[in-house]
Design an enzyme around this catalytic site. Structure first.
Site, PDB file in Angstrom:
ATOM      1  N   HIS A   1       1.530  28.698  34.927  1.00 41.98           N
ATOM      2  CA  HIS A   1       1.185  29.384  33.676  1.00 41.98           C
ATOM      3  C   HIS A   1      -0.239  29.942  33.679  1.00 41.98           C
ATOM      4  O   HIS A   1      -0.922  29.923  32.638  1.00 41.98           O
ATOM      5  CB  HIS A   1       1.407  28.454  32.474  1.00 41.98           C
ATOM      6  CG  HIS A   1       2.718  27.725  32.533  1.00 41.98           C
ATOM      7  ND1 HIS A   1       2.826  26.418  32.941  1.00 41.98           N
ATOM      8  CD2 HIS A   1       3.976  28.150  32.301  1.00 41.98           C
ATOM      9  CE1 HIS A   1       4.089  26.054  32.945  1.00 41.98           C
ATOM     10  NE2 HIS A   1       4.820  27.096  32.563  1.00 41.98           N
ATOM     11  N   CYS A   2      -0.709  30.382  34.844  1.00 45.76           N
ATOM     12  CA  CYS A   2      -2.072  30.947  34.989  1.00 45.76           C
ATOM     13  C   CYS A   2      -3.146  29.941  34.597  1.00 45.76           C
ATOM     14  O   CYS A   2      -4.270  30.328  34.272  1.00 45.76           O
ATOM     15  CB  CYS A   2      -2.266  32.224  34.166  1.00 45.76           C
ATOM     16  SG  CYS A   2      -1.174  33.556  34.603  1.00 45.76           S
TER      17      CYS A   2
END
Ligand SMILES: Cc1ncc(COP(=O)(O)O)c(C=O)c1O
Length: 397
Positions: free
Chosen positions: A345-346
């Site tokens: 998720h970055c």
């Protein structure tokens, strides 16, 4: 084949879907009755376009509690606003205090400043189980002295955990330290009053909780903040000057604006004002409670984040023991048309804090349109995947 009737969209933390009909109507109406360039020409379509963008700016200012619409700067996403604020406020030769829950939209500009030798970084680590930040640790890091900037997310995009952002901002302000808040997962999901928060800058996407289309974002800059723009160019104002206007928002909005996107975003913000952002928060909390309760004591399923649904914001991360998160996410999509996001998720630092790096988790995130039945389908699908795995491994049955 996918259809809006059968899809169960649980990836609102990436971007919200569907948008309220009023958003789509506002965009269509913009093209029919306006459609000129904002602030550029004297003809009626240009004037109408400028008027609609100004209205959207006013609606956003009201929703966020800004004192004037000029404090609302339109950006193309949260990342642009974060870069503008962080690079502009970075203390040359000083320290930046941040948290281990930050998205790469914060971490990458910070690491860039660090690598360039412009600042040193101090990262306050989140609790490995709950993902919570210790306020005393945060305050101590800020008080360590030297020219300093504080940067923190309002809510983790991995677990949805809310940080004590008001207290964090107030402690920074008490030490005279400017603060940048990443409201990417909170804007539109819970009441946000930028003046009461007291941060120098608050960045947010327009396309998540604010329900606008992609390509939109908002940066609130407090009136005392004067930072360089990221880019310079035509603004339609002070055209006689070859230098950049020195007043907000024009200083920060060079080039043709994404007028249709901004108008859609304005309609999203209006929808939220009508529904009430506190009602959205209550709704998301209820859905989180239902999901977490549904997974209570589920064999082979690990749920991350705060136990209290009210301490988070419509996001829950899970893992099924023994199955890679990307496979679980694919099973959910292939078998039940449930759309989630698997991986990091970055936010690799947040996953390291949780102990879920390098694989990550399956992230579920609700929106204003999610219904109880969809939560129940998701719970059943997850339990089913976990049970099949256990059966195959000979653990049960
Ligand atoms: C916490 C957080 N910060 C920043 C961003 C970046 O938002 P955008 O893609 O609008 O730039 C996201 C997007 O997922 C996010 O969750």
């Amino acid at each position: 084949m996918s259809s809006a009737e059968t899809d169960i969209y649980m990836d609102n933390a990436a971007t919200s879907w569907p948008k309220p009909p009023a958003v789509l109507e506002a965009i269509q109406e913009f093209f029919a009755n306006a459609g000129g360039n904002v602030g550029r020409s004297g003809h009626s379509r240009s004037i109408e376009s400028s008027r609609r963008v100004s209205l959207a700016r006013e609606t956003l200012a009201d929703l966020l509690g800004a004192e004037t619409p000029d404090e609302v700067i339109f950006t193309k996403n949260a990342t642009e606003g974060l870069n503008l604020a962080i690079l502009g406020l970075a203390p040359e030769g000083g320290r930046i205090v941040t948290t281990s829950l930050e998205h790469n939209s914060v971490m990458r500009p910070l690491r860039h400043l660090e690598e360039a030798g412009r600042c040193t970084l101090e990262i306050v680590r989140a609790d490995g189980n709950t993902g919570e930040i210790d306020l005393e640790e945060w305050s101590a890091a800020i008080r360590r002295g030297g020219w300093c900037l504080a940067v923190a997310t309002h809510a983790s995009n991995v677990t949805g955990a809310l940080l004590p952002i008001e207290a964090m901002a107030h402690r920074a302000a008490a030490e005279g330290v400017p603060m940048v808040v990443d409201a990417s997962q909170s804007a539109g999901h819970l009441p946000l009053d930028v003046v009461a928060l007291g941060a120098s800058a608050v960045a947010m996407p327009g396309h998540k909780g604010l329900l606008g289309p992609s390509g939109t974002g908002v940066l609130y800059l407090a009136p005392h903040v004067d930072v360089p723009p990221l880019i310079r160019g035509g603004t339609g104002s002070q055209s006689e000057l070859e230098t950049q206007p020195d007043f907000a928002p024009d200083k920060y909005e060079s080039g043709t604006l994404n007028a249709m996107g901004i108008v859609g975003l304005g309609a999203g913000a209006r929808y939220l004002s009508e529904v009430g952002v506190d009602a959205v928060y209550a709704r998301l909390t209820e859905l989180t409670r239902r999901f977490r309760d549904g997974l209570a004591q589920a064999e082979g399923i690990v749920v991350y984040g705060p136990d209290d649904p009210a301490a988070s914001i419509g996001i829950v991360s899970v893992n099924v023991e023994g199955i890679p998160c990307a496979t679980v996410s694919r099973f959910l999509d292939d078998e039940s048309r449930i759309m989630t996001r698997a991986g990091l998720h970055c936010s690799p630092a947040a996953h390291r804090s949780l102990g879920t790096a390098p694989e990550g988790t399956v992230r579920f995130s609700w929106g204003f349109d999610t219904i109880e039945e969809e939560i129940d389908v998701a719970v059943a699908a997850l339990r089913n995947i976990a049970a099949r795995r256990a059966e195959a491994a000979g653990v049960v049955g």
